[in-house]
Design an enzyme around this catalytic site. Structure first.
Site, PDB file in Angstrom:
ATOM      1  N   ASP A 218       0.805  -1.225   0.000  1.00 22.27           N
ATOM      2  CA  ASP A 218       0.000   0.000   0.000  1.00 22.27           C
ATOM      3  C   ASP A 218       0.837   1.273   0.000  1.00 22.27           C
ATOM      4  OD1 ASP A 218      -2.376  -1.435   0.053  1.00 22.27           O
ATOM      5  OD2 ASP A 218      -2.436  -1.499   2.247  1.00 22.27           O
ATOM      6  N   ASP A 242       0.064   5.759   1.616  1.00 19.87           N
ATOM      7  CA  ASP A 242      -1.150   5.327   2.325  1.00 19.87           C
ATOM      8  C   ASP A 242      -1.090   5.829   3.772  1.00 19.87           C
ATOM      9  OD1 ASP A 242      -3.656   4.070   2.471  1.00 19.87           O
ATOM     10  OD2 ASP A 242      -2.762   2.240   3.243  1.00 19.87           O
ATOM     11  N   ASP A 246       0.114   1.807  10.141  1.00 18.03           N
ATOM     12  CA  ASP A 246      -1.108   0.995  10.150  1.00 18.03           C
ATOM     13  C   ASP A 246      -0.849  -0.284  10.923  1.00 18.03           C
ATOM     14  OD1 ASP A 246      -2.238   2.915   8.571  1.00 18.03           O
ATOM     15  OD2 ASP A 246      -2.660   1.615   6.866  1.00 18.03           O
ATOM     16  N   ARG A 298      -7.453  10.601  11.051  1.00 15.30           N
ATOM     17  CA  ARG A 298      -6.953   9.313  11.549  1.00 15.30           C
ATOM     18  C   ARG A 298      -5.729   9.477  12.455  1.00 15.30           C
ATOM     19  NH1 ARG A 298      -7.516   4.805   6.689  1.00 15.30           N
ATOM     20  NH2 ARG A 298      -9.716   5.203   6.233  1.00 15.30           N
TER      21      ARG A 298
END
Length: 415
Positions: A218, A242, A246, A298
Site C-alpha cells: 500500500d 497510504d 497501520d 486518523r
C-alpha cells in the site's frame, strides 16, 4: 552533587532538629494535617516518620536538580545518560503502555549498517539494513554514518530486532518502507520515514532461508500485520502513499510514542476492517506524540479493540483527530487538542457509522472550540482494557512532547 553518604550527617541533624521542634510545641500541626484537625492531639509524630519525611525532601530536591528530566517517563528513563552510546540497550527497559514488553534485539549482538544501498531484495549484501532485519537471531541494529536508504521493496522484518538510529541521521525514504508481518518484539527508534511508495509484485527475502512473492504493497510508512510486542518511539513520519503507521489483522501489544507526524492525510489506522472481528483483541497505546502541520485525519482511526490515547499534542487537523467504528473502546486522557479555525471541523472525534463503542475524554485540554463527543458507558469496565499507563496533566503536554520526533544524539552528551 554530594553523595548519599556525604549527606548523612546533615540528614541526621535535620531529623533531630525536626523531632525537637515537634516535641517543644505541643500544638504544632503534624504533617499533612491542619491545626483544627490537630486540636485534640497531645502526641507528637513518631521520630522514624520525621526521618522518612526529611529523606523524601532530600530526594525530591535531588530530582529537581536534574535539568534533563522532562516528566516524560520514557525519556527520563534514558536520555539523561551522557554515555548512552555504550548503554544503548537501556532503551529496551524504558517502554510504557501496551507495547512495554517489546525487547527488540536486547538479548542479541550489535549489527552495524554500513551500506545504504538496497540493490537486491532477494540476496541482500551484508552491511545493509535489509540483510540485518531478516536474520533469525536477535539483533540491535545501529548505523555507521548518516544515510538515506531508498528501499526497492518492502523491508520485511524478522522477530527480535531493534532499529536504533541514534547518533546518525537516518532516512528511510523515497521507496518502499517497513513491513512487520507475523513477528514479535520489534523496536523502531530514531529514524525518519517519509515519501514511502507502493512496491511489490516480485520476490522479497524475509529470512536467510526463505523468500517469496509479494503482491503490491500500500505504501505505508510502517505496516504492522498480525504482529505483537511492537514499540515505535521518537520517529518522524510524513508524506507516504497510504498510512504513516497501520496496525491490522490481529496485531496487538503496541506502543507508538514520542513521534512527530506531519503532512499526511490518513495518519494512523488501527484495525483492518469493520468485518474483521479478530482485531477485537487489539490493544494500542498512542502516547507523547505530536500531531502537527498538514495532517487531515486518523490520529488514530480505530476499530474493534482497545485504544489508550494519552498525553499527545494535537496542533493541526483538517477533518478530525480521532475516529472509529465497529465498537472500539477509546480512552482519551490528558491530551491537548487545538481545533482548526474552520468552524465545521472543531470536533475532535468522528464516529464513522454510529455512536457504538465506549469513547471517553478524561482531563483533555480543549482549545479554540475543540470538543469531544463521548459515547457508551462513562464508567464501563472496558476502559480497564484501554488503560495502559498513568496520564500526566494536559497542562504539561507541551513540555513532555517538546522533543517528539527524531532526536539529535551526539557521543559524549545526553540526547
Amino acid at each position: 552533587m554530594a553523595s548519599r553518604q556525604a549527606l548523612q550527617p546533615l540528614f541526621l541533624l535535620l531529623a533531630v532538629f525536626f523531632i525537637k521542634l515537634v516535641m517543644a510545641e505541643s500544638i504544632r500541626t503534624p504533617f499533612n494535617m491542619t491545626k483544627a484537625e490537630n486540636s485534640d492531639k497531645s502526641h507528637v509524630e513518631k521520630p522514624e516518620l520525621v526521618v522518612q519525611m526529611v529523606e523524601r525532601s532530600l530526594n525530591n530536591s535531588k530530582r529537581k536538580l536534574s535539568s534533563c528530566e522532562t516528566g516524560n517517563p520514557i525519556d527520563d528513563c534514558w536520555r539523561c545518560d551522557p554515555n548512552w552510546v555504550n548503554n544503548r540497550k537501556r532503551l529496551a527497559d524504558c517502554a510504557i503502555g501496551f507495547g512495554k514488553n517489546a525487547i527488540g534485539g536486547k538479548n542479541g549482538r550489535f549489527y552495524i549498517v554500513t551500506d545504504p544501498n538496497d540493490d537486491d531484495p532477494v540476496n541482500p549484501r551484508p552491511g545493509t539494513l535489509r540483510h540485518a532485519v531478516i536474520q533469525t537471531e536477535p539483533l540491535w541494529i545501529i548505523f555507521q554514518k548518516d544515510m538515506v536508504i531508498q528501499l526497492k521493496e518492502e523491508l520485511i522484518m524478522n522477530s527480535y530486532k531493534t532499529i536504533d538510529g541514534r547518533g546518525a541521521n537516518v532516512h528511510i525514504a523515497n521507496g518502499a518502507c517497513i513491513t512487520i508481518q507475523y513477528v514479535t518484539n520489534i523496536i523502531i527508534h530514531g529514524v525518519h520515514i517519509h515519501d514511502c511508495k507502493p512496491a511489490g509484485n516480485t520476490n522479497v527475502r524475509s529470512s536467510p532461508t526463505h523468500y517469496g512473492f509479494r503482491t503490491k504493497s500500500d505504501g505505508d510508512g510502517i505496516s504492522i500485520f498480525g504482529s505483537s510486542a511492537i514499540w515505535v518511539d521518537h520517529c518522524s513520519l510524513s508524506s507516504c502513499a497510504d498510512g504513516l503507521i497501520d496496525a491490522i489483522m490481529g496485531s496487538t501489544a503496541i506502543t507508538i510514542s514520542n513521534s512527530f507526524f506531519t503532512h499526511h492525510d490518513k495518519v494512523m489506522l488501527l484495525g483492518h476492517s469493520d468485518a474483521y472481528t479478530e482485531d477485537v483483541k487489539m490493544q494500542v497505546t498512542v502516547a507523547f506524540n505530536h500531531f502537527g502541520e498538514g495532517l487531515v485525519q486518523r490520529m488514530p482511526r480505530c476499530r474493534h479493540g482497545y485504544f489508550h490515547v494519552v498525553n499527545n499534542d494535537y496542533t493541526h487537523w483538517e477533518m478530525y483527530a480521532i475516529g472509529g467504528s465497529a465498537n472500539p473502546t477509546i480512552n482519551s486522557q490528558g491530551n491537548r487538542f487545538l481545533a482548526p479555525d474552520y468552524r465545521f471541523h472543531k470536533e475532535v472525534t468522528k464516529h464513522q457509522d454510529s455512536t457504538e463503542g465506549n469513547w471517553r475524554s478524561v482531563g483533555d485540554l480543549m482549545l479554540n472550540g475543540a470538543f469531544f463527543t463521548a459515547s457508551g458507558a462513562k464508567e464501563s469496565s472496558s476502559y480497564a482494557k484501554a488503560s495502559s499507563m498513568a496520564a500526566r496533566p494536559s497542562s504539561i503536554v507541551g513540555s513532555i512532547t517538546a522533543s517528539s520526533g527524531v532526536l539529535t544524539c551526539r557521543k559524549g552528551s545526553s540526547c
